[in-house]
Design an enzyme around this catalytic site. Structure first.
Site: not given
Ligand code: C5P
Length: 234
Positions: A10, A33, A60-62, A65, A69, A119, A190, A211
């Site tokens: 990230d 990821k 990980d684009l979740k 739609d 699409t 989460t 978290q 992290r």
């Protein structure tokens, strides 16, 4: 068989990503990821960079739609030959099935994972904002069942829900768990965290760790330490 310990990168740009990945060896069997931040900021070249190092990619684009699409987007993603992708299970069974169809247009074994409830959402928010009267675990099992029957290969879930999900959905499905910390790590944002050992005992199929690895002084050592615990080696 025990699945991978995936490293969540990230970070905002390729330079910061390289700074972390350069600390690993090329023969480390990594699954990396990347999410919206890196992908939207840097484009598909970021995936090629990771694959050129010989590492697997979890993109990980979740997606969420209308089915057409999502199918067309997944067809584009499939060309990148990544190992894992994500959709929101809340998009419904038609959308999940379409995602799978889009992926299947390229012959590469990309696994489709469905996010159940984020989460970050509390049971109260799910109840009040989604007008859902199920408990969180009932809702997660419901969405897991929906995802499985629509052809997903697994779900992203907290370690705390793996036992009930595995019990209801069986062993031929992946239970990929973020929210992993060492015993004495900062929890950060978290809330429901577990150690790799607890995840192993709970039956997680694969871990997602950000992290505790990327922000440690020696990411590779932190990764190897967690990997050992995840593989249940002393
Ligand atoms: O730094 P940390 O180990 O908390 O990172 C966890 C990673 O897993 C992040 O990339 C986060 O977006 C992702 N994730 C999560 N919970 C979900 C789905 C994905 O923490 N339900």
């Amino acid at each position: 068989m025990q699945g991978p310990l995936m490293i969540a990168l990230d970070v905002p740009n390729e330079e910061e990503m390289n700074a972390i990945l350069d600390q690993f060896e090329l023969n480390d069997d990594l699954t990396v990821k990347i999410g919206m931040e890196l992908f939207y900021g840097n484009g598909p070249a970021i995936v090629k960079n990771i694959k050129n190092r010989g590492y697997k990619v979890f993109l990980d684009l979740k997606l969420f739609d209308i089915p057409n699409t999502v199918k067309r987007a997944m067809k584009q993603i499939a060309k990148l030959k990544v190992d894992y992708v994500t959709v929101h299970a809340l998009g419904g069974s038609k959308m999940i099935r379409s995602a799978k169809e889009g992926l299947s247009e390229v012959a590469y074994p990309t696994k489709l994972l469905a996010v159940t409830e984020l989460t970050s959402l509390s049971e109260k928010e799910v109840k009040e904002e989604q007008n859902c009267n199920l408990s969180m675990s009932e809702q997660v099992v419901h969405l897991g069942q929906l995802a499985k029957s629509a052809g997903a290969d697994g779900v992203i879930t907290s370690v705390h829900e793996v036992k009930v999900l595995r019990n209801q959905l069986g062993d031929d499905f992946l239970y990929v768990t973020p929210g992993i910390r060492n015993q004495n790590d900062a929890v950060g944002d978290q809330t429901r965290v577990s150690t790799p050992k607890v995840a192993y005992k709970s039956g997680s199929s694969a871990l997602v760790v950000g992290r505790p690895i990327t922000q440690s002084k020696n990411p590779r050592n932190s990764y190897l330490k967690m990997l050992k615990e995840w593989n249940n080696e002393r």
